[in-house]
Motif scaffolding. Structure first.
Motif, PDB file in Angstrom:
ATOM      1  N   UNK A 174       0.850  -1.190   0.000  1.00  0.00           N
ATOM      2  CA  UNK A 174       0.000   0.000   0.000  1.00  0.00           C
ATOM      3  C   UNK A 174       0.883   1.237   0.000  1.00  0.00           C
ATOM      4  N   UNK A 175       0.733   2.100  -1.008  1.00  0.00           N
ATOM      5  CA  UNK A 175       1.605   3.254  -1.154  1.00  0.00           C
ATOM      6  C   UNK A 175       1.518   4.193   0.042  1.00  0.00           C
ATOM      7  N   UNK A 176       0.338   4.317   0.637  1.00  0.00           N
ATOM      8  CA  UNK A 176       0.184   5.231   1.758  1.00  0.00           C
ATOM      9  C   UNK A 176       0.680   4.665   3.077  1.00  0.00           C
ATOM     10  N   UNK A 177       0.963   3.365   3.123  1.00  0.00           N
ATOM     11  CA  UNK A 177       1.377   2.724   4.375  1.00  0.00           C
ATOM     12  C   UNK A 177       2.839   2.290   4.383  1.00  0.00           C
ATOM     13  N   UNK A 178       3.407   2.050   3.200  1.00  0.00           N
ATOM     14  CA  UNK A 178       4.749   1.474   3.128  1.00  0.00           C
ATOM     15  C   UNK A 178       5.795   2.359   3.802  1.00  0.00           C
ATOM     16  N   UNK A 179       5.818   3.669   3.472  1.00  0.00           N
ATOM     17  CA  UNK A 179       6.815   4.555   4.050  1.00  0.00           C
ATOM     18  C   UNK A 179       6.617   4.751   5.553  1.00  0.00           C
ATOM     19  N   UNK A 180       5.367   5.044   6.044  1.00  0.00           N
ATOM     20  CA  UNK A 180       5.185   5.158   7.505  1.00  0.00           C
ATOM     21  C   UNK A 180       5.552   3.867   8.255  1.00  0.00           C
ATOM     22  N   UNK A 181       5.291   2.700   7.638  1.00  0.00           N
ATOM     23  CA  UNK A 181       5.662   1.425   8.265  1.00  0.00           C
ATOM     24  C   UNK A 181       7.181   1.312   8.403  1.00  0.00           C
ATOM     25  N   UNK A 182       7.889   1.683   7.328  1.00  0.00           N
ATOM     26  CA  UNK A 182       9.338   1.652   7.369  1.00  0.00           C
ATOM     27  C   UNK A 182       9.886   2.598   8.429  1.00  0.00           C
ATOM     28  N   UNK A 183       9.299   3.785   8.544  1.00  0.00           N
ATOM     29  CA  UNK A 183       9.741   4.753   9.553  1.00  0.00           C
ATOM     30  C   UNK A 183       9.460   4.237  10.963  1.00  0.00           C
ATOM     31  N   UNK A 184       8.320   3.556  11.147  1.00  0.00           N
ATOM     32  CA  UNK A 184       7.989   2.994  12.457  1.00  0.00           C
ATOM     33  C   UNK A 184       8.993   1.909  12.843  1.00  0.00           C
ATOM     34  N   UNK A 185       9.389   1.067  11.878  1.00  0.00           N
ATOM     35  CA  UNK A 185      10.394   0.044  12.156  1.00  0.00           C
ATOM     36  C   UNK A 185      11.731   0.671  12.539  1.00  0.00           C
ATOM     37  N   UNK A 186      12.073   1.767  11.878  1.00  0.00           N
ATOM     38  CA  UNK A 186      13.321   2.457  12.204  1.00  0.00           C
ATOM     39  C   UNK A 186      13.305   2.974  13.638  1.00  0.00           C
ATOM     40  N   UNK A 187      12.150   3.476  14.076  1.00  0.00           N
ATOM     41  CA  UNK A 187      12.043   3.970  15.457  1.00  0.00           C
ATOM     42  C   UNK A 187      12.197   2.817  16.440  1.00  0.00           C
ATOM     43  N   UNK A 188      11.525   1.686  16.156  1.00  0.00           N
ATOM     44  CA  UNK A 188      11.643   0.531  17.047  1.00  0.00           C
ATOM     45  C   UNK A 188      13.080   0.046  17.118  1.00  0.00           C
ATOM     46  N   UNK A 189      13.752   0.044  15.977  1.00  0.00           N
ATOM     47  CA  UNK A 189      15.147  -0.389  15.931  1.00  0.00           C
ATOM     48  C   UNK A 189      16.050   0.584  16.685  1.00  0.00           C
TER      49      UNK A 189
END
Length: 469
Positions: free
Chosen positions: A74-89
């Motif tokens: 999903x184009x609207x979810x892919x980037x925010x999901x990646x950013x959320x993973x970066x925060x968790x990491x």
């Protein structure tokens, strides 16, 4: 973030990125992460991200969570999901896992305090990288743990992974099909190094280098400074040690008001201070002089209830006012005091006999005699010994560094007091810990010797001493 895969003829290897067990994801009433006593609010911008986050919280790896939720399509979810993973990491909530059998992974790369934890790309050639000589393996929670002292992550090893690391340490290329992926984990943990250590680093022993780094780099340990982790293991010891001995010598109390008027100035004492190894055998140190020196530097002026432990007030400072270092007196030739090993009770200003003359005491004093390049034993040997539990129930990782600092403070105070009193003293570079343990009948976990000083009467002014410094 994608999972790297490696296909072999025998099996397919996949390094998985998963949520660390200590990280707790809470999705209601709003998404939050609880980790190591901290709470992080999470931004979830779509139902797909929420679904992927739910999968992650239930134990799925990043790739599986993304596949089942469809969040990366999903184009609207892919980037925010990646950013959320970066925060968790970044906050240390993610780890890398190399799957093994159903019950145990081959290896896990776990952050100690924070992230991000980054593996080298699969295209990176690691064959020329060398094992880190300072990386050590220990037992933690019934598992083998590999850690390089300057890394902020560690590797949990299965028996198979431990065997592969042993092969790598012997400069052999392991034949396990999953070795290339395991090597990436080792490189990320600093256990494999691209370049050999510099010459200055090679001067350190492995144990000293690790102790130094773990006391100066907070991110290389899971707990740092005043965590009170030790208080969950053993009760905090009281300020006063009780040796259980009965032979006691009460000491005279010096007149501090008189000393304040007659002592030489601090500048005078500091400039005149030097290590004086030889003593005047015709005029030994007296019990009154020993009493005055101990009173000046090591008496207890008061005990207060502190944060989690009793705080002690002494003439010298100590971290947390815990004052874990006790002073023992090995008397050889002191006018007014029988030979033997005595403990200075700073609370009551008295000496308590711990041991009489014997082989163990002779070993203890003999080591100091040799270490100071003397042929005759010192009139008195001051032995500083820490009660580790006093300090380690509060301070984590920096405990031994603090013990060494506190011992140095005491030694400097002895130097200044001895110079002001016209006595001879000299710090000893090392001591015989096993002899002290045998003489006291106490294990090193209860009483850990951390420093020694010789003490005695000074040679006449017209007699020069060689080797003073």
């Amino acid at each position: 973030m994608t999972t790297t895969r490696s296909d072999t003829r025998t099996q397919r290897i996949a390094v998985q990125q998963v949520l660390a067990p200590q990280a707790e994801l809470v999705l209601e009433p709003r998404p939050r992460l609880h980790l190591r006593g901290r709470t992080f609010d999470l931004t979830v911008k779509s139902d797909l991200i929420l679904q992927a986050l739910t999968e992650l919280a239930q134990g799925a790896d990043v790739e599986g969570a993304a596949a089942r939720s469809g969040v990366t399509r999903d184009l609207g979810s892919a980037l925010p999901w990646s950013m959320l993973l970066r925060k968790l990491d970044a906050v240390g909530a993610m780890l890398y896992r190399l799957p093994g059998n159903a019950s145990e992974p081959l290896a896990e790369l776990v952050p100690l305090t924070r992230g991000p934890v980054a593996l080298p790309p699969r295209t990176r050639d690691l064959t020329a990288w060398t094992p880190n000589r300072a990386a050590t393996v220990r037992i933690e929670d019934n598992r083998l743990v590999l850690q390089a002292p300057d890394a902020w992550c560690q590797v949990y090893l299965s028996p198979g992974a431990a065997a592969a690391w042993a092969e790598a340490a012997a400069r052999q290329v392991p034949t396990a099909p999953w070795w290339p992926e395991f090597a990436r984990i080792l490189a990320a943990a600093g256990a494999l190094r691209e370049k050999p250590p510099v010459a200055d680093e090679m001067l350190w022993s492995v144990a000293e280098w690790a102790a130094y780094l773990h006391s100066r780099l907070p991110d290389t340990v899971s707990g740092f400074a005043g965590t009170y982790r030790g208080a969950k293991i053993v009760p905090v010891p009281p300020a006063r040690w009780e040796p259980g001995a009965t032979t006691v010598v009460d000491l005279p109390t010096p007149d501090l008001d008189l000393l304040a008027r007659t002592d030489p100035s601090l500048t005078t004492v500091s400039e005149a201070r030097r290590s004086r190894r030889e003593h005047d055998g015709d005029r030994p140190i007296t019990l009154d002089q020993l009493s005055e020196l101990l009173y000046r530097v090591a008496r207890v002026r008061g005990v207060l209830r502190g944060e989690g432990a009793e705080a002690v007030d002494r003439p010298v400072p100590a971290g947390g006012a815990l004052h874990e270092v006790e002073v023992f007196v090995a008397s050889q030739h002191c006018d007014g005091l029988d030979p033997g090993l005595w403990w200075y009770d700073g609370h009551e200003h008295r000496l308590v006999q711990i041991a009489g003359v014997g082989r163990d005491l002779e070993r203890l004093v003999g080591f100091a005699t040799s270490a100071t390049l003397q042929t005759k034993p010192p009139q008195v040997l001051l032995q500083f010994a820490a009660r580790p539990a006093r300090l380690l129930t509060k301070y984590e990782s920096i405990g031994y560094a603090l013990m060494a600092k506190h011992t140095g403070v005491l030694m400097h105070a002895v130097y200044l007091a001895a110079e002001a009193m016209g006595l001879a003293t000299c710090a000893v570079g090392a001591g015989d810990g096993s002899a002290f343990a045998a003489a006291t009948g106490r294990g090193l976990g209860e009483l850990a010797p951390v420093g020694e000083m010789t003490l005695g009467s000074r040679l006449p002014e017209d007699v020069d001493e060689e080797g003073a410094g």
